[in-house]
Design a protein around this motif. Sequence first.
Motif, PDB file in Angstrom:
ATOM      1  N   TYR A  51       0.829  -1.199   0.000  1.00 19.07           N
ATOM      2  CA  TYR A  51       0.000   0.000   0.000  1.00 19.07           C
ATOM      3  C   TYR A  51       0.869   1.256   0.000  1.00 19.07           C
ATOM      4  O   TYR A  51       0.530   2.260  -0.629  1.00 19.07           O
ATOM      5  CB  TYR A  51      -0.977   0.002   1.177  1.00 19.07           C
ATOM      6  N   LEU A  99       1.669   2.019  -3.516  1.00 25.24           N
ATOM      7  CA  LEU A  99       0.524   2.583  -4.246  1.00 25.24           C
ATOM      8  C   LEU A  99       0.349   4.062  -3.895  1.00 25.24           C
ATOM      9  O   LEU A  99       0.112   4.905  -4.762  1.00 25.24           O
ATOM     10  CB  LEU A  99      -0.733   1.783  -3.859  1.00 25.24           C
ATOM     11  N   VAL A 100       0.493   4.373  -2.623  1.00 23.73           N
ATOM     12  CA  VAL A 100       0.338   5.751  -2.179  1.00 23.73           C
ATOM     13  C   VAL A 100       1.529   6.599  -2.635  1.00 23.73           C
ATOM     14  O   VAL A 100       1.363   7.756  -3.025  1.00 23.73           O
ATOM     15  CB  VAL A 100       0.172   5.811  -0.645  1.00 23.73           C
ATOM     16  N   VAL A 134      -4.972   1.755   4.934  1.00 29.01           N
ATOM     17  CA  VAL A 134      -5.485   2.821   4.072  1.00 29.01           C
ATOM     18  C   VAL A 134      -5.673   4.115   4.846  1.00 29.01           C
ATOM     19  O   VAL A 134      -5.173   5.171   4.458  1.00 29.01           O
ATOM     20  CB  VAL A 134      -6.806   2.383   3.395  1.00 29.01           C
ATOM     21  N   TYR A 144       4.968  -2.305  -6.603  1.00 27.69           N
ATOM     22  CA  TYR A 144       3.654  -2.712  -6.106  1.00 27.69           C
ATOM     23  C   TYR A 144       3.251  -4.061  -6.702  1.00 27.69           C
ATOM     24  O   TYR A 144       2.787  -4.959  -6.002  1.00 27.69           O
ATOM     25  CB  TYR A 144       2.581  -1.663  -6.441  1.00 27.69           C
ATOM     26  N   PHE A 162       3.227   6.162  -5.322  1.00 32.20           N
ATOM     27  CA  PHE A 162       2.961   6.418  -6.733  1.00 32.20           C
ATOM     28  C   PHE A 162       2.038   7.623  -6.879  1.00 32.20           C
ATOM     29  O   PHE A 162       2.309   8.571  -7.615  1.00 32.20           O
ATOM     30  CB  PHE A 162       2.311   5.196  -7.378  1.00 32.20           C
ATOM     31  N   GLU A 208      -5.690  -6.687  -1.873  1.00 27.63           N
ATOM     32  CA  GLU A 208      -6.614  -5.674  -1.372  1.00 27.63           C
ATOM     33  C   GLU A 208      -6.854  -5.826   0.132  1.00 27.63           C
ATOM     34  O   GLU A 208      -6.903  -4.846   0.869  1.00 27.63           O
ATOM     35  CB  GLU A 208      -7.928  -5.804  -2.154  1.00 27.63           C
ATOM     36  N   MET A 245      -3.828  -4.904   2.235  1.00 25.95           N
ATOM     37  CA  MET A 245      -3.543  -3.466   2.269  1.00 25.95           C
ATOM     38  C   MET A 245      -4.548  -2.678   3.103  1.00 25.95           C
ATOM     39  O   MET A 245      -4.224  -1.613   3.623  1.00 25.95           O
ATOM     40  CB  MET A 245      -3.529  -2.909   0.833  1.00 25.95           C
ATOM     41  N   GLN A 270      -3.246   7.326   4.277  1.00 23.36           N
ATOM     42  CA  GLN A 270      -3.924   8.418   3.593  1.00 23.36           C
ATOM     43  C   GLN A 270      -3.961   9.657   4.476  1.00 23.36           C
ATOM     44  O   GLN A 270      -3.744  10.768   3.999  1.00 23.36           O
ATOM     45  CB  GLN A 270      -5.338   7.990   3.183  1.00 23.36           C
TER      46      GLN A 270
END
Lengths: 214, 214
Positions: B16, B19-20, B74, B52, B22, B67, B70, B78
């Motif tokens: 995760y 992904l963040v 989140v 990732y 990115f 999913e 992760m 975030q």
Amino acid sequence: MSDPAALTDLLGLVAYGELVAFDRMAADARLAPDLTRRALLSEMAAREITHYRRLADRLTELGMRPEEAMRPYVTALQSYHDSTQPKDWLEALTKAYVGDAVADDFLREIAGQLAEPDRQLVLDVLHDSRYDEFAGREIRAAIVADPRLANRLSMWARRLVGEALSHAGRVAAERAALTTLLVAPTGDPGAAQALFKRLTAAHTGRMAAVGLNN
Amino acid sequence: MSDPAALTDLLGLVAYGELVAFDRMAADARLAPDLTRRALLSEMAAREITHYRRLADRLTELGMRPEEAMRPYVTALQSYHDSTQPKDWLEALTKAYVGDAVADDFLREIAGQLAEPDRQLVLDVLHDSRYDEFAGREIRAAIVADPRLANRLSMWARRLVGEALSHAGRVAAERAALTTLLVAPTGDPGAAQALFKRLTAAHTGRMAAVGLNN
């Protein structure tokens, strides 16, 4: 193709288009309803950057700084995207589905008039059809689940095409060399019109395929 | 390492994080002062997605949906990023320079306690040192050109570390299995404290190297 200015004009446009597509898809990934879809869109965005690198390297090889070749398109492409900010996941997918496909059709037509290796380069950087298929599938499924969506997304798609044409027209007027690519094969100004007709027909077909009306 | 839950917890966190990262680098690329720098940051962002993919594939291999692995992170990641939105290019670079390096130091420590192939996987997805070097160079040059920047960017860096620690503490409290990785080698709770000291010392050194004060 005889005009080297037209070639660097074209490669600069496509390179900047990749950079902006990356930026847009990366931002749209935030709208994804779940992490799997978000990751998928992020991966697709990353692929645009690989394309960007190939175009930038080719421009450098041709003696042109990529930054300079891209600069003429910054305002037009940015203002197209600023004026068409999707407000949810489906609008983002529709924008990609409609816009990328028109751009790809256009590039495929242009590529036919380039010499190698640029012909193959431009064909290579067309959008991955997996993304179109994914976007098309998501839009179709959403419309099946809620038929009222068809109306909102169709209006959105028409707005996208309108904005794209208006910005493209401005670019064409400013970049004379680029425009010669459109009429080069026959020197016939009617060629541009015929191209426009083919692009429109393909677009209409794609809209219908996912349940949108033109 | 004996606890499979700790492993998937860790891989989920790192996946995760990629992904963040990115998402953040793609957004920060917009702050770049020119197209060359913008493209450079976009290319670096794209590399995170390759990482990732490797982590997600490994999670799938371990029988865990990426999913799901992760999801626990989140909110924390975030809200860290939401509370530390850079408002210009130098703040974005400082955030990457400071934050990525601390994250990498932490992962390098943790990796030592994993069995293969996960040890190598985690080491492979550490940030590209080219990016750190680029960010460090830009920050240093900016401070040389305008020494007053040192103060503003130092304050910003301290805020970043404070926010990161507060969010990391919350994650650690919620994910017991993950926390065991920190004290696993000796079972000694002092091990976590020693790790914290090493991370802090490395961070202080990096700040000084680009002209920021702790």
